[in-house]
Design an enzyme around this catalytic site. Sequence first.
Site, short mmCIF file in Angstrom:
data_model
loop_
_atom_site.label_atom_id
_atom_site.label_comp_id
_atom_site.label_asym_id
_atom_site.label_seq_id
_atom_site.Cartn_x
_atom_site.Cartn_y
_atom_site.Cartn_z
N ASP B 125 -3.82 10.41 -2.07
CA ASP B 125 -3.48 9.42 -3.10
C ASP B 125 -2.42 9.97 -4.05
O ASP B 125 -1.46 9.28 -4.41
CB ASP B 125 -4.75 9.04 -3.87
CG ASP B 125 -4.52 7.90 -4.85
OD1 ASP B 125 -3.69 7.02 -4.56
OD2 ASP B 125 -5.17 7.89 -5.92
N ARG B 170 6.64 -6.42 -4.75
CA ARG B 170 5.95 -5.38 -5.52
C ARG B 170 5.10 -4.46 -4.65
O ARG B 170 4.47 -3.54 -5.15
CB ARG B 170 5.06 -6.04 -6.58
CG ARG B 170 5.88 -6.69 -7.73
CD ARG B 170 4.98 -7.38 -8.72
NE ARG B 170 4.03 -6.46 -9.32
CZ ARG B 170 2.85 -6.83 -9.84
NH1 ARG B 170 2.49 -8.10 -9.81
NH2 ARG B 170 2.05 -5.95 -10.37
N LYS B 171 5.06 -4.73 -3.35
CA LYS B 171 4.23 -3.92 -2.46
C LYS B 171 5.00 -2.74 -1.87
O LYS B 171 6.10 -2.91 -1.35
CB LYS B 171 3.67 -4.77 -1.32
CG LYS B 171 2.68 -5.82 -1.76
CD LYS B 171 2.14 -6.59 -0.57
CE LYS B 171 1.14 -7.65 -1.02
NZ LYS B 171 0.70 -8.51 0.09
#
Lengths: 199, 199
Positions: B125, B170-171
């Site tokens: 992450d 926005r992805k």
Amino acid sequence: MIRRCGRLLHKTKVRSHCPTEELRDFGLPNATWNKNLKDLYNKFLELSKNGSWKRIPSHNTIAHHLQGIGKRMFLRNLDSDGLGFEYCMFYNKDERRMVCLFQPGPYLEGPPGYAHGGCIATIIDSTAGAGAVYTCGSVMTANLNITYFKPVPLGCTLFVDSHVDKIEGRKVYSSCHIQSYDGVILHAEASALFIKANH
Amino acid sequence: MIRRCGRLLHKTKVRSHCPTEELRDFGLPNATWNKNLKDLYNKFLELSKNGSWKRIPSHNTIAHHLQGIGKRMFLRNLDSDGLGFEYCMFYNKDERRMVCLFQPGPYLEGPPGYAHGGCIATIIDSTAGAGAVYTCGSVMTANLNITYFKPVPLGCTLFVDSHVDKIEGRKVYSSCHIQSYDGVILHAEASALFIKANH
């Protein structure tokens, strides 16, 4: 037997910065737990009275495996209460459910004021993983698929609810939801695949 | 300006258990780094000389946001070097790649002797997230899908390689692989979806 004692002694020396915490059960309430966490804990303690739920002890070392020398369990690696992962788990055998009551502390920060995405992944892996272990015995995580809906504010109380959905041979399929303590906000959901140990 | 100074002063007092580490760059080598980690670090430092790669600084607080009072970044929350996440990152703008050189310490234990699955999720992450941030600006993690192939021994050196594959509105779609330092073992692979901040 002597060797075993010697190893334990050695471990105590190595980990002398927290000598009294060797066998402490971190799943018990401490002064840093907020009211919501304590309330949920008491609710599940009450539910445990008839034997349907069972509180799961939580240590910071795998001393019982005699392999934890100088090591610490990832979620219990800080010296002070309240800074990191404050949590406890309860297991329901009939429902194949493991729930975790979780208060993320200020040392788990990712975005300003919110828990790190990895800390959410960690509590999911731990809760669903523990659920798989209590249902099937030793497992390893094979897949974790997490969808994050709402950021988790540091210091809040979360209700982490995992369920063993299906067992196929050595494969254990689980699901997990992370909600606010009152169930109003769904913060994240996940599916997980665990593989049973081959023995 | 005065208020800003006052807040910084207050922060220093609150975090007095590590007063000298306020602005320390944890992405620089320390005595606990093993040879493989230092070798990889030097290799990427060499690659950075022509400007294609860039070393990314790493702090344990978001002091530059002036919101880090009493908080710590999840991956930099331990007081001693070498116990937790030892890592540094390098970014390649042209290739939209963020690599992380990572040595998991003994306080990241999950299964006996191995890194916790959540710690692997955390470094994925962080690496893929940092890659998305350096490519597109602020993002939040929306999905993380991790497949674990081989357990990661504590103390080893890992090569974490993330890439921004696609940007749609926005992805931000990214992929990430975790290999042993020499590329021989593929420990885990992941896809990630980040959402750009709406501003």
